[in-house]
Design a protein around this motif. Structure first.
Motif, PDB file in Angstrom:
ATOM      1  N   ARG A  94       0.818  -1.217   0.000  1.00 37.66           N
ATOM      2  CA  ARG A  94       0.000   0.000   0.000  1.00 37.66           C
ATOM      3  C   ARG A  94       0.855   1.273   0.000  1.00 37.66           C
ATOM      4  NH1 ARG A  94      -5.352  -0.996   1.096  1.00 37.66           N
ATOM      5  NH2 ARG A  94      -5.748  -3.226   0.833  1.00 37.66           N
TER       6      ARG A  94
ATOM      7  N   HIS B 285      -1.956   3.840  -0.495  1.00 32.38           N
ATOM      8  CA  HIS B 285      -3.267   3.541  -1.053  1.00 32.38           C
ATOM      9  C   HIS B 285      -4.137   2.913   0.041  1.00 32.38           C
ATOM     10  CE1 HIS B 285      -2.327   4.471  -5.225  1.00 32.38           C
ATOM     11  NE2 HIS B 285      -1.205   3.773  -5.122  1.00 32.38           N
TER      12      HIS B 285
ATOM     13  N   GLY C  75      -9.607   3.507  -0.879  1.00 31.32           N
ATOM     14  CA  GLY C  75      -9.919   3.896  -2.242  1.00 31.32           C
ATOM     15  C   GLY C  75      -9.295   5.207  -2.681  1.00 31.32           C
ATOM     16  N   HIS C  76      -8.307   5.687  -1.951  1.00 32.94           N
ATOM     17  CA  HIS C  76      -7.684   6.970  -2.266  1.00 32.94           C
ATOM     18  C   HIS C  76      -6.165   6.844  -2.285  1.00 32.94           C
ATOM     19  CE1 HIS C  76     -11.275   9.591  -1.938  1.00 32.94           C
ATOM     20  NE2 HIS C  76     -11.691   8.673  -1.072  1.00 32.94           N
ATOM     21  N   GLU C  77      -5.544   7.711  -3.056  1.00 31.63           N
ATOM     22  CA  GLU C  77      -4.101   7.884  -2.994  1.00 31.63           C
ATOM     23  C   GLU C  77      -3.822   8.965  -1.959  1.00 31.63           C
ATOM     24  OE1 GLU C  77      -1.079  10.168  -5.808  1.00 31.63           O
ATOM     25  OE2 GLU C  77      -1.658   8.231  -6.688  1.00 31.63           O
TER      26      GLU C  77
ATOM     27  N   GLU D 158      -9.527  -0.514   6.989  1.00 30.81           N
ATOM     28  CA  GLU D 158     -10.077  -0.672   5.642  1.00 30.81           C
ATOM     29  C   GLU D 158     -10.691  -2.052   5.437  1.00 30.81           C
ATOM     30  OE1 GLU D 158      -8.099   0.568   1.625  1.00 30.81           O
ATOM     31  OE2 GLU D 158      -7.661  -1.540   1.981  1.00 30.81           O
TER      32      GLU D 158
ATOM     33  N   LYS E 118     -13.041  15.255   0.081  1.00 29.02           N
ATOM     34  CA  LYS E 118     -13.022  13.800  -0.060  1.00 29.02           C
ATOM     35  C   LYS E 118     -13.739  13.106   1.097  1.00 29.02           C
ATOM     36  CE  LYS E 118      -8.488  13.924  -2.338  1.00 29.02           C
ATOM     37  NZ  LYS E 118      -7.071  13.480  -2.248  1.00 29.02           N
TER      38      LYS E 118
END
Length: 223
Positions: A12, A28, A31-33, A59, A116
C-alpha cells in the motif's frame, strides 16, 4: 499467512517517481491515494509500520468496525495517516499531537481529506496528561473510538499516556491500538494498561513484531 498479509500491507506504500523539494510518501487506503509529507528530524513526523497495520485493519474490517458518522480521536497522530484513513472511511476525526507537530499534521490532513471526506477532520494539540479536563472535558467530549499507533516506545511519558487513555475513554469507547514491541518497558506498560482496561489481541504480525489490540473499560468488552 503473516508474511502474506504483511506483504499486502507494505504494497500500500509507494514513493514518488521523481525527486521533489518536499519529502513525501504515498499510500493507497480507503480507495484513495494519500500523500504524506514527512520530516526526518523527529519521531512524530515519520510514518511507522504500526500505522500501516492499523490503516489496513480499518479498511479491511470496515463492516465490523463501521466508522461512518462515528467520533474518533487519534492520540500521537504524527503525520496523520491513521486519522486521514478514518476520515476517508466516514468518521468525524480529531487528530492530536504535540504543538511542534501540528503544522505538518494539519497540512497532511487537509491535503488528503478536503472535498473527499464526509466530515472535515479537526487537528488539535494534546500533550499527554496536560490540561485534559480543560481541553477535553468529560461532560462534552465523547469518542466512539480512540486510535493509537506506536505511541508506546522508549520515552518518559508512559504514566501520562495511561492517564490520557483513562480520561478520554468512556464506558462504550473502543480503543484500537497498534504497537511494536521493542523493549521490556512496552510489556510493563501493557500490564499497567490492563489494570484499567480489558485487552484483546485482534491481529498479530510476528515478522514486524507488531500486535493490534482492541480495548475497552473493565467489564465492558463482553457487554
Amino acid at each position: 499467512e503473516d508474511e502474506q498479509i504483511v506483504a499486502e500491507i507494505m504494497r500500500r506504500r509507494f514513493f514518488p517517481d521523481l525527486v521533489t523539494h518536499k519529502t513525501w510518501e504515498g499510500f493507497h487506503f480507503a480507495g484513495h491515494e494519500i500523500r504524506i509529507t514527512e520530516a526526518t528530524d523527529c519521531y512524530g513526523a515519520v510514518v511507522w509500520p504500526s500505522a500501516l497495520v492499523l490503516c489496513y485493519f480499518l479498511e479491511t474490517n470496515s463492516k465490523q468496525y463501521n466508522l461512518v458518522d462515528k467520533t474518533v480521536i487519534e492520540i500521537g497522530a504524527g503525520t496523520g495517516l491513521v486519522s486521514i484513513v478514518a476520515s476517508l472511511l466516514g468518521a468525524l476525526v480529531t487528530a492530536t499531537d504535540l504543538p511542534e507537530l501540528l503544522g505538518n499534521l494539519q497540512h497532511n490532513v487537509l491535503q488528503n481529506t478536503k472535498l473527499k471526506s464526509k466530515h472535515q477532520p479537526c487537528v488539535k494539540e494534546l500533550s499527554w496528561g496536560v490540561d485534559l479536563e480543560k481541553n477535553f472535558p468529560r461532560s462534552s467530549c465523547h469518542f466512539d473510538y480512540i486510535m493509537a499507533a506506536d505511541v508506546v516506545y522508549y520515552h518518559p511519558f508512559l504514566d501520562e499516556l495511561l492517564l490520557t487513555f483513562d480520561h478520554l475513554c468512556k464506558k462504550d469507547t473502543v480503543i484500537l491500538w497498534a504497537m511494536k514491541f521493542r523493549l521490556e518497558k512496552e510489556n510493563r506498560f501493557v500490564d499497567r494498561f490492563q489494570t484499567l482496561f480489558d485487552l484483546e489481541m485482534i491481529s498479530n504480525f510476528p515478522s514486524l513484531n507488531i500486535a493490534l489490540y482492541k480495548a475497552m473499560r473493565k467489564g465492558m468488552m463482553k457487554a
